[in-house]
Design a protein around this motif. Structure first.
Motif, PDB file in Angstrom:
ATOM      1  N   TYR A 135     -56.866  35.620 -12.474  1.00 20.03           N
ATOM      2  CA  TYR A 135     -55.470  35.335 -12.130  1.00 20.03           C
ATOM      3  C   TYR A 135     -55.016  33.941 -12.558  1.00 20.03           C
ATOM      4  O   TYR A 135     -53.814  33.707 -12.739  1.00 20.03           O
ATOM      5  N   ARG A 145     -51.252  40.420  -7.571  1.00 24.54           N
ATOM      6  CA  ARG A 145     -50.725  39.724  -6.395  1.00 24.54           C
ATOM      7  C   ARG A 145     -51.054  38.235  -6.438  1.00 24.54           C
ATOM      8  O   ARG A 145     -50.193  37.380  -6.201  1.00 24.54           O
ATOM      9  N   ASN A 146     -52.311  37.924  -6.749  1.00 32.73           N
ATOM     10  CA  ASN A 146     -52.728  36.522  -6.824  1.00 32.73           C
ATOM     11  C   ASN A 146     -52.011  35.777  -7.944  1.00 32.73           C
ATOM     12  O   ASN A 146     -51.681  34.595  -7.813  1.00 32.73           O
ATOM     13  N   THR A 147     -51.785  36.472  -9.055  1.00 33.04           N
ATOM     14  CA  THR A 147     -51.089  35.857 -10.192  1.00 33.04           C
ATOM     15  C   THR A 147     -49.666  35.477  -9.820  1.00 33.04           C
ATOM     16  O   THR A 147     -49.225  34.347 -10.067  1.00 33.04           O
ATOM     17  N   LYS A 181     -54.960  43.245  -6.837  1.00 37.45           N
ATOM     18  CA  LYS A 181     -55.337  41.932  -6.313  1.00 37.45           C
ATOM     19  C   LYS A 181     -55.040  40.844  -7.341  1.00 37.45           C
ATOM     20  O   LYS A 181     -54.498  39.783  -7.002  1.00 37.45           O
ATOM     21  N   LEU A 240     -49.681  32.541  -7.285  1.00 35.14           N
ATOM     22  CA  LEU A 240     -49.982  31.259  -7.916  1.00 35.14           C
ATOM     23  C   LEU A 240     -48.854  30.843  -8.858  1.00 35.14           C
ATOM     24  O   LEU A 240     -48.518  29.654  -8.948  1.00 35.14           O
TER      25      LEU A 240
END
Length: 220
Positions: free
Chosen positions: A191, A22-24, A19, A27
């Motif tokens: 993230y 993926r978020n990193t 997670k 963004l």
């Protein structure tokens, strides 16, 4: 019972890591797009280049703000403020290259930056190698770069500037390896901070490649 508990904890940790990763990347893609737009606007308006002290104050001030607000919704505002500021700083630099007929240098620097990023990310994500051993080298390189940058502000020696750019390439490459490894091994769970680490490495890598290719291009 203990084995099932351990398996469950590992599974939850793996989901959490995926997670964050993926978020990193999501963004990071947004901030890169935003800073590119700001850079284009900065180029179009022919905005002036910031003095070195203005660059330092703006960068480290926004970096501190982003770090302080990383655990809140305000952190998203801060990270876009930071990347937008760095995007603005790229405008005058890119204008200088383009106006001197060195648009190919910009394209080459962009390609080299993308190649290094994807190669380093793919290596760490594929091998799952722990890159924490790079921390000592990163600290030592940071100190050397800090001294070199401050010295060159006053000395303005082209050869020293080229050497600093080359060291920044090594430092930024190590930063990408270290940051990616830190995420997948659970060392970085935020993230926003992870995005800033990768973005700053990419920014330094791109600017360093611009300087190196620019000097080599002029020598030709």
């Amino acid at each position: 019972m203990q084995q099932n508990l351990t398996t469950t904890v590992r599974g939850e940790s793996l989901v959490s890591t995926h997670k964050v990763l993926r978020n990193t990347y999501f963004l990071l893609a947004l901030t890169l797009a935003f800073s590119s737009v700001v850079a284009i606007v900065s180029m179009s308006l022919n905005l002036p280049r910031l003095p070195w002290w203005g660059m330092l104050v703006g960068f480290y001030g926004l970096l501190f703000l982003t770090s302080a607000t990383a655990n809140s919704a305000m952190g998203l505002v801060s990270v876009f403020a930071l990347t937008g500021f760095l995007g603005y700083s790229l405008g005058p630099i890119l204008n200088a290259f383009v106006s001197n007929g060195m648009g190919d240098i910009v394209a080459l620097a962009f390609g080299a930056t993308a190649a290094v990023f994807f190669a380093c990310s793919a290596y760490v994500l594929t091998t799952k190698k722990d890159m924490s051993f790079l921390s000592g080298m990163m600290i030592a390189l940071f100190v050397v770069l800090l001294v070199g940058v401050i010295a060159n502000i006053f000395l303005q020696i082209p050869a020293l500037g080229l050497a600093i750019s080359a060291l920044f390439v090594l430092f930024s490459t190590g930063g990408i390896l270290f940051a990616t490894s830190n995420i997948i091994h659970g060392g970085e769970t935020n993230y926003i901070r992870a995005t800033v680490d990768l973005y700053v490495s990419l920014y330094n890598l791109f600017v360093s490649f611009l300087n190196i290719f620019g000097v080599l291009g002029n020598d030709d």
